[in-house]
Design a protein around this motif. Structure first.
Motif, PDB file in Angstrom:
ATOM      1  N   GLY A 251      46.965  39.959  47.569  1.00  0.00           N
ATOM      2  CA  GLY A 251      46.232  39.066  47.038  1.00  0.00           C
ATOM      3  C   GLY A 251      46.982  37.446  46.896  1.00  0.00           C
ATOM      4  N   CYS A 252      48.585  37.657  46.481  1.00  0.00           N
ATOM      5  CA  CYS A 252      49.393  36.524  46.431  1.00  0.00           C
ATOM      6  C   CYS A 252      49.424  35.662  47.684  1.00  0.00           C
ATOM      7  CB  CYS A 252      50.795  37.026  46.263  1.00  0.00           C
ATOM      8  SG  CYS A 252      50.765  37.633  44.445  1.00  0.00           S
ATOM      9  N   PHE A 253      49.405  36.700  48.924  1.00  0.00           N
ATOM     10  CA  PHE A 253      49.435  36.120  50.139  1.00  0.00           C
ATOM     11  C   PHE A 253      48.218  34.961  50.460  1.00  0.00           C
ATOM     12  CE2 PHE A 253      48.361  35.992  54.701  1.00  0.00           C
ATOM     13  CZ  PHE A 253      49.351  35.579  55.187  1.00  0.00           C
ATOM     14  N   ASN A 254      47.240  35.942  49.963  1.00  0.00           N
ATOM     15  CA  ASN A 254      45.829  35.295  50.407  1.00  0.00           C
ATOM     16  C   ASN A 254      45.514  33.926  49.832  1.00  0.00           C
ATOM     17  OD1 ASN A 254      45.365  37.537  52.083  1.00  0.00           O
ATOM     18  ND2 ASN A 254      44.240  38.592  50.556  1.00  0.00           N
ATOM     19  N   MET A 255      45.909  33.999  48.311  1.00  0.00           N
ATOM     20  CA  MET A 255      45.673  32.783  47.643  1.00  0.00           C
ATOM     21  C   MET A 255      46.549  31.621  48.092  1.00  0.00           C
ATOM     22  SD  MET A 255      43.425  33.074  45.268  1.00  0.00           S
ATOM     23  CE  MET A 255      43.603  31.676  44.281  1.00  0.00           C
ATOM     24  N   ALA A 256      47.956  31.889  48.631  1.00  0.00           N
ATOM     25  CA  ALA A 256      48.535  31.147  48.943  1.00  0.00           C
ATOM     26  C   ALA A 256      48.169  30.431  50.133  1.00  0.00           C
ATOM     27  CB  ALA A 256      50.207  31.671  49.275  1.00  0.00           C
ATOM     28  N   LYS A 257      47.726  31.203  51.062  1.00  0.00           N
ATOM     29  CA  LYS A 257      47.155  30.552  52.140  1.00  0.00           C
ATOM     30  C   LYS A 257      45.828  29.714  52.082  1.00  0.00           C
ATOM     31  CE  LYS A 257      47.818  31.716  56.203  1.00  0.00           C
ATOM     32  NZ  LYS A 257      48.639  31.323  57.400  1.00  0.00           N
ATOM     33  N   ALA A 258      45.201  29.921  50.988  1.00  0.00           N
ATOM     34  CA  ALA A 258      44.173  29.214  50.653  1.00  0.00           C
ATOM     35  C   ALA A 258      44.374  27.828  49.950  1.00  0.00           C
ATOM     36  CB  ALA A 258      43.142  29.625  49.734  1.00  0.00           C
ATOM     37  N   SER A 259      45.671  27.810  49.324  1.00  0.00           N
ATOM     38  CA  SER A 259      45.753  26.683  48.308  1.00  0.00           C
ATOM     39  C   SER A 259      47.227  25.688  48.737  1.00  0.00           C
ATOM     40  CB  SER A 259      45.807  27.099  46.925  1.00  0.00           C
ATOM     41  OG  SER A 259      47.005  28.078  46.794  1.00  0.00           O
TER      42      SER A 259
ATOM     43  N   VAL B 192      39.699  27.163  36.047  1.00  0.00           N
ATOM     44  CA  VAL B 192      38.573  28.027  36.674  1.00  0.00           C
ATOM     45  C   VAL B 192      39.086  29.653  36.984  1.00  0.00           C
ATOM     46  CG1 VAL B 192      37.176  28.563  38.814  1.00  0.00           C
ATOM     47  CG2 VAL B 192      37.629  26.383  38.300  1.00  0.00           C
ATOM     48  N   ALA B 193      38.502  30.695  36.361  1.00  0.00           N
ATOM     49  CA  ALA B 193      38.814  31.925  36.538  1.00  0.00           C
ATOM     50  C   ALA B 193      38.229  32.542  37.913  1.00  0.00           C
ATOM     51  CB  ALA B 193      38.631  32.896  35.389  1.00  0.00           C
ATOM     52  N   ASN B 194      38.858  33.506  38.407  1.00  0.00           N
ATOM     53  CA  ASN B 194      38.568  34.368  39.377  1.00  0.00           C
ATOM     54  C   ASN B 194      38.666  35.826  38.767  1.00  0.00           C
ATOM     55  OD1 ASN B 194      40.197  36.573  41.106  1.00  0.00           O
ATOM     56  ND2 ASN B 194      38.762  36.064  42.193  1.00  0.00           N
ATOM     57  N   TYR B 195      37.324  36.705  39.312  1.00  0.00           N
ATOM     58  CA  TYR B 195      37.642  38.117  38.579  1.00  0.00           C
ATOM     59  C   TYR B 195      37.096  38.941  39.760  1.00  0.00           C
ATOM     60  CZ  TYR B 195      32.510  37.864  38.040  1.00  0.00           C
ATOM     61  OH  TYR B 195      31.040  37.882  38.225  1.00  0.00           O
ATOM     62  N   GLY B 196      37.407  40.216  39.841  1.00  0.00           N
ATOM     63  CA  GLY B 196      37.008  41.156  40.864  1.00  0.00           C
ATOM     64  C   GLY B 196      35.600  42.151  40.643  1.00  0.00           C
ATOM     65  N   GLY B 197      35.396  42.332  39.436  1.00  0.00           N
ATOM     66  CA  GLY B 197      34.632  43.396  39.314  1.00  0.00           C
ATOM     67  C   GLY B 197      33.650  43.428  37.980  1.00  0.00           C
TER      68      GLY B 197
ATOM     69  N   ILE C  15      46.027  44.324  46.833  1.00  0.00           N
ATOM     70  CA  ILE C  15      45.532  43.590  45.760  1.00  0.00           C
ATOM     71  C   ILE C  15      46.618  42.961  45.152  1.00  0.00           C
ATOM     72  CG2 ILE C  15      44.272  43.613  43.461  1.00  0.00           C
ATOM     73  CD1 ILE C  15      42.217  45.749  44.407  1.00  0.00           C
ATOM     74  N   ASN C  16      47.694  43.780  44.706  1.00  0.00           N
ATOM     75  CA  ASN C  16      48.562  42.796  44.066  1.00  0.00           C
ATOM     76  C   ASN C  16      49.324  42.175  44.694  1.00  0.00           C
ATOM     77  OD1 ASN C  16      47.244  45.019  42.200  1.00  0.00           O
ATOM     78  ND2 ASN C  16      49.210  45.696  41.490  1.00  0.00           N
ATOM     79  N   LEU C  17      49.984  42.556  45.797  1.00  0.00           N
ATOM     80  CA  LEU C  17      50.696  41.607  46.694  1.00  0.00           C
ATOM     81  C   LEU C  17      50.039  40.829  47.841  1.00  0.00           C
ATOM     82  CD1 LEU C  17      53.416  40.842  47.386  1.00  0.00           C
ATOM     83  CD2 LEU C  17      54.091  42.808  48.965  1.00  0.00           C
TER      84      LEU C  17
ATOM     85  N   LYS D 194      33.675  35.054  41.572  1.00  0.00           N
ATOM     86  CA  LYS D 194      33.761  36.461  41.681  1.00  0.00           C
ATOM     87  C   LYS D 194      34.056  36.812  43.195  1.00  0.00           C
ATOM     88  CE  LYS D 194      31.440  41.171  41.367  1.00  0.00           C
ATOM     89  NZ  LYS D 194      30.522  41.945  41.143  1.00  0.00           N
ATOM     90  N   TRP D 195      35.212  37.354  43.637  1.00  0.00           N
ATOM     91  CA  TRP D 195      35.802  37.768  44.843  1.00  0.00           C
ATOM     92  C   TRP D 195      36.836  38.677  44.627  1.00  0.00           C
ATOM     93  CZ3 TRP D 195      37.156  32.684  44.005  1.00  0.00           C
ATOM     94  CH2 TRP D 195      38.390  32.321  44.152  1.00  0.00           C
ATOM     95  N   ASP D 196      37.114  39.626  45.749  1.00  0.00           N
ATOM     96  CA  ASP D 196      38.075  40.454  45.862  1.00  0.00           C
ATOM     97  C   ASP D 196      39.315  39.532  46.483  1.00  0.00           C
ATOM     98  OD1 ASP D 196      40.162  42.297  46.426  1.00  0.00           O
ATOM     99  OD2 ASP D 196      38.780  43.400  47.611  1.00  0.00           O
ATOM    100  N   VAL D 197      40.627  39.441  45.761  1.00  0.00           N
ATOM    101  CA  VAL D 197      41.505  38.780  46.194  1.00  0.00           C
ATOM    102  C   VAL D 197      42.269  39.122  47.232  1.00  0.00           C
ATOM    103  CG1 VAL D 197      42.078  37.193  44.124  1.00  0.00           C
ATOM    104  CG2 VAL D 197      43.208  39.095  44.287  1.00  0.00           C
ATOM    105  N   GLY D 198      42.155  40.724  47.406  1.00  0.00           N
ATOM    106  CA  GLY D 198      42.875  41.418  48.382  1.00  0.00           C
ATOM    107  C   GLY D 198      41.951  41.213  49.642  1.00  0.00           C
ATOM    108  N   ASP D 199      40.839  40.599  49.493  1.00  0.00           N
ATOM    109  CA  ASP D 199      40.081  40.364  50.906  1.00  0.00           C
ATOM    110  C   ASP D 199      40.456  38.817  51.373  1.00  0.00           C
ATOM    111  OD1 ASP D 199      38.061  39.507  52.512  1.00  0.00           O
ATOM    112  OD2 ASP D 199      36.559  40.916  51.790  1.00  0.00           O
ATOM    113  N   TYR D 200      41.332  38.771  52.651  1.00  0.00           N
ATOM    114  CA  TYR D 200      41.448  37.484  53.035  1.00  0.00           C
ATOM    115  C   TYR D 200      40.387  36.312  53.089  1.00  0.00           C
ATOM    116  CZ  TYR D 200      43.534  33.751  55.992  1.00  0.00           C
ATOM    117  OH  TYR D 200      44.117  32.787  56.490  1.00  0.00           O
ATOM    118  N   ASP D 201      39.242  36.869  53.792  1.00  0.00           N
ATOM    119  CA  ASP D 201      38.226  35.786  54.071  1.00  0.00           C
ATOM    120  C   ASP D 201      37.562  35.417  52.834  1.00  0.00           C
ATOM    121  OD1 ASP D 201      38.602  35.882  56.840  1.00  0.00           O
ATOM    122  OD2 ASP D 201      37.272  37.571  57.444  1.00  0.00           O
ATOM    123  N   ALA D 202      37.270  36.552  51.881  1.00  0.00           N
ATOM    124  CA  ALA D 202      36.477  36.094  50.764  1.00  0.00           C
ATOM    125  C   ALA D 202      37.245  35.177  49.929  1.00  0.00           C
ATOM    126  CB  ALA D 202      36.456  37.481  49.922  1.00  0.00           C
TER     127      ALA D 202
END
Ligand code: CAA
Length: 240
Positions: free
Chosen positions: A109-117, A30-35, A105-107, A53-61
């Motif tokens: 996003g890694c935290f947010n994705m790790a929290k989710a997975s 599955v791909a994610n994309y921002g814009g 976004i760059n850093l 589609k979502w912004d990986v820099g956005d925690y809730d999203a």
């Protein structure tokens, strides 16, 4: 059972090549994309890989986006944190927004994705996280205090989370690409880019597929003893 893999910023450039390599390896990707909706539609039409589609820099999203993927496709086994932006400029000309967007976004996003997975991977006793860093996070780059700091942060984040995941079968690694022939590098002014290429011992830009092969290895069953490492794929530009 096929592993479920998500690649952030996965619809073009290095991310697209990673999606294709993981699909070829037998993952449900599955791909994610921002814009860029048009590029994302074209990507899905061409590859059959769904794009969310979502912004990986956005925690809730990010939490919501990953929950949706788990509902639609299944538990996330593999995360490739590839989404990233540049806002280059010398420090004098760099605004706080340019600094913060790149960090968010760059850093972030890694935290947010790790929290989710990460919690789910740990519970199931298997997981792979690959964070796409950069040669410029290892060596620095004129005009990139924001990007170099965020990418350097990714390398530290990787080593810390690798220690937390190791005993649960979750590996966390980074890849540090050099200059690769993507839209991001095409945006570097031509005379600057020529000088950079002149410093690459292999004598050319990298190809996205060459980064993707590294991700394929690190996320495979064979990669289970590799964790906390940074794989430099840069044509010899920085030997680290
Ligand atoms: N080292 C030393 N001095 C440098 C330099 C360098 N690498 N680059 C530029 N300078 C100097 C110039 O010679 C110039 O000096 P003078 O004023 O004395 O002549 C001064 O810095 C200003 O240079 P510019 O005219 O280029 O300044 P600018 O404000 O127009 O642009 C810049 C600055 C935006 C940083 C531009 O130089 C640039 O885009 N550089 C490329 C940055 C880069 O490599 N980004 C990578 C993007 S790709 C990526 O990030 C992916 C990845 O992971 C690898």
């Amino acid at each position: 059972m096929a592993r479920v893999a998500i690649v952030t910023g996965g619809t073009r450039g290095i991310g697209k090549a990673i999606c294709l390599a993981l699909k070829e390896q037998g993952c449900r990707v599955v791909a994610n994309y921002g814009g860029n909706d048009a590029k994302a539609r074209a990507f899905t039409d061409e590859t059959g890989i769904p794009a969310y589609k979502w912004d990986v820099g956005d925690y809730d999203a990010t939490i919501a986006g990953c929950a949706q993927i788990e509902q639609d496709v299944g538990p996330i086994d593999i995360v490739v944190n590839n989404a990233g932006i540049t806002r280059d400029g010398v420090l004098d000309k760099m605004s706080w927004e340019d600094w913060n967007e790149v960090m968010r976004i760059n850093l972030g996003g890694c935290f947010n994705m790790a929290k989710a997975s990460f919690p789910g991977m740990r519970e199931r006793g298997w997981g792979r996280i690959v964070n796409i860093g950069s040669i410029n996070g290892q060596a620095g780059q004129y005009g990139q205090v924001n990007y170099a700091a965020a990418k350097s942060g990714i390398h530290g984040f990787t080593k810390a989370l690798a220690q937390e995941g190791a005993k649960y079968g979750v590996t966390v690694n980074a890849i540090a690409p050099g200059y690769v022939d993507t839209d991001m590098v095409a945006a570097v002014p031509q005379p600057v880019l020529e000088k950079i290429i002149a410093k690459i011992p292999v004598g050319r830009l990298g190809h996205a597929e060459e980064i993707a092969r590294g991700v394929a290895f690190l996320t495979s069953e064979d990669g289970g003893f590799v964790t906390g490492s940074t794989m430099s794929i840069n044509g010899g530009q920085h030997m680290y």
